[in-house]
Every structure is written in structure tokens, then in C-alpha cells.
Design a protein around this motif. Sequence first.
Motif, mmCIF file in Angstrom:
data_model
loop_
_atom_site.group_PDB
_atom_site.id
_atom_site.type_symbol
_atom_site.label_atom_id
_atom_site.label_comp_id
_atom_site.label_asym_id
_atom_site.label_seq_id
_atom_site.Cartn_x
_atom_site.Cartn_y
_atom_site.Cartn_z
ATOM 1 N N ALA A 1 49.931 2.990 -29.863
ATOM 2 C CA ALA A 1 48.756 2.640 -30.669
ATOM 3 C C ALA A 1 48.812 3.320 -32.039
ATOM 4 O O ALA A 1 48.255 2.807 -33.013
ATOM 5 N N LEU A 2 49.494 4.452 -32.115
ATOM 6 C CA LEU A 2 49.652 5.122 -33.411
ATOM 7 C C LEU A 2 50.408 4.230 -34.394
ATOM 8 O O LEU A 2 50.097 4.215 -35.588
ATOM 9 N N GLU A 3 51.376 3.487 -33.878
ATOM 10 C CA GLU A 3 52.220 2.674 -34.749
ATOM 11 C C GLU A 3 51.654 1.277 -34.986
ATOM 12 O O GLU A 3 51.787 0.735 -36.081
ATOM 13 N N HIS A 4 50.990 0.699 -33.980
ATOM 14 C CA HIS A 4 50.508 -0.675 -34.183
ATOM 15 C C HIS A 4 49.044 -0.734 -34.615
ATOM 16 O O HIS A 4 48.552 -1.814 -34.974
ATOM 17 N N ALA A 5 48.350 0.417 -34.616
ATOM 18 C CA ALA A 5 46.938 0.413 -35.007
ATOM 19 C C ALA A 5 46.656 1.402 -36.138
ATOM 20 O O ALA A 5 46.213 1.008 -37.223
ATOM 21 N N LEU A 6 46.904 2.692 -35.914
ATOM 22 C CA LEU A 6 46.533 3.682 -36.931
ATOM 23 C C LEU A 6 47.384 3.587 -38.188
ATOM 24 O O LEU A 6 46.852 3.606 -39.306
ATOM 25 N N ARG A 7 48.698 3.483 -38.039
ATOM 26 C CA ARG A 7 49.544 3.458 -39.224
ATOM 27 C C ARG A 7 49.255 2.231 -40.099
ATOM 28 O O ARG A 7 49.133 2.358 -41.329
#
Length: 217
Positions: free
Chosen positions: A127-133
Motif C-alpha cells: 500500500a505504500l507503493e500503490h497508495a501513499l507514494r
Amino acid sequence: MHAMKLVVVTAGLTQPSSTRLLADRLAEAVVRRLDGHEAAAEVRVIELRDLAVDIANNLVTGFPNARLRAAIEAVTQADGLIAVTPIFSGSYSGLFKSFFDVIDNTALAGKPVLVAATGGTARHSLALEHALRPLFAYLRAVVVPTAVYAAAEDWGGGGDPFTDGLGERIGRAAEELAGLLPRSAPRQSPDDRPGGEPGYDEVVPFEQQLAALRPLS
């Protein structure tokens, strides 16, 4: 020493929360690295759970109250930002997203940001890569390469203080954020410098530079 403004935004819903714990560890690591570079930072933590009603009212009315406005100003005026959210249903929390929705979408342009998240299982780490970033890329912030995710099993039982590689990821992300933070001293006038020599922040007129290149007759 010029102190930088480091703002930590944490969207944990409980008190205490693993989200706040991760946010504190990241802030401490950044401060340690800045201290190693002979730089100082003023850390301010913004707990979004305390602003939940204010954020909802802003979304409805379009106007922040004084408390929310102060939090927004702290984020937009910070030299660097640490943003930490719990992961719900494979993405950031609604409270986390709502806070950044009420910030002008140009206010974070060029700002160094470290993103992190917590969750019950390591399956949600992407989720860090597909949402937050992507969220902070849209806001044109500069997101450090290392994003930090802490699952429930990361807290306790390992060999280092944060167990099983979490401490290493915290340290690497902190070093990356510290490296992006400005550490320049306040500008000085020529009279303040030894011998009155010009500093790097002074502009030498082009004509003067050109004259210096001409051979002496």
C-alpha cells in the motif's frame, strides 16, 4: 545553528497506537542523523485523531477553523515531513486522506517527505507503493526512496530494538530524509564575513565576470 522544522503527521486512531510509535521512531532517527551532520531540528507532531471533526467540517464548509489552520500551516511551512498512516482495506485511512485533501494541492511541491504505514499483516506493505507514494507524487512532494512499513509482528521478539529489519529500514529512510533537508546557515552580508569577501549567495554582474576573463594589456 539554524533549526529546521520537521513535522510528523500521524493518523493512528487509538492512544497509544503503533502508528504513533512508528512516527516517533522515525522522527528520533532523523534527528539523530541531523545531529551527526551538526544540524538541528524542531519536531512537531500532528495527531489527526484530534482534528477529525475539524477536518470533516472543513470538507463540508470549505473553511478550516483556527486549530486546523495551524496544523495545515505547520505542514506547508515545514522543511521536511514524516507522514504515517494505518492501512485499512489495503490503503491509507480515510482520516489521513481527508487531511491532505484540505491542503492546497500545490502547497507541498518540492517538500521532502518520508512515508510510512502500519498494519496487522505484512501483506498490506505494498500500500505504500500503490497508495501513499502516488498521493504525494500527485502533490509534487519529493518522497524518499525508502518507505517504512511495520506489521504487528515487527514489534517485539527480534534481535534489534525494532526487530527483524524494521530498525534498519527506519535508519535508511531517516538518512535519506535528513540528506534532503536544507542545512544552510542564515545568509550573511559581506561585512559579516572575514575580510568582507563575497559569499556564494551574492550575484556577480555578468559584465564584471566577463571583464575578469579579458587578458591584461
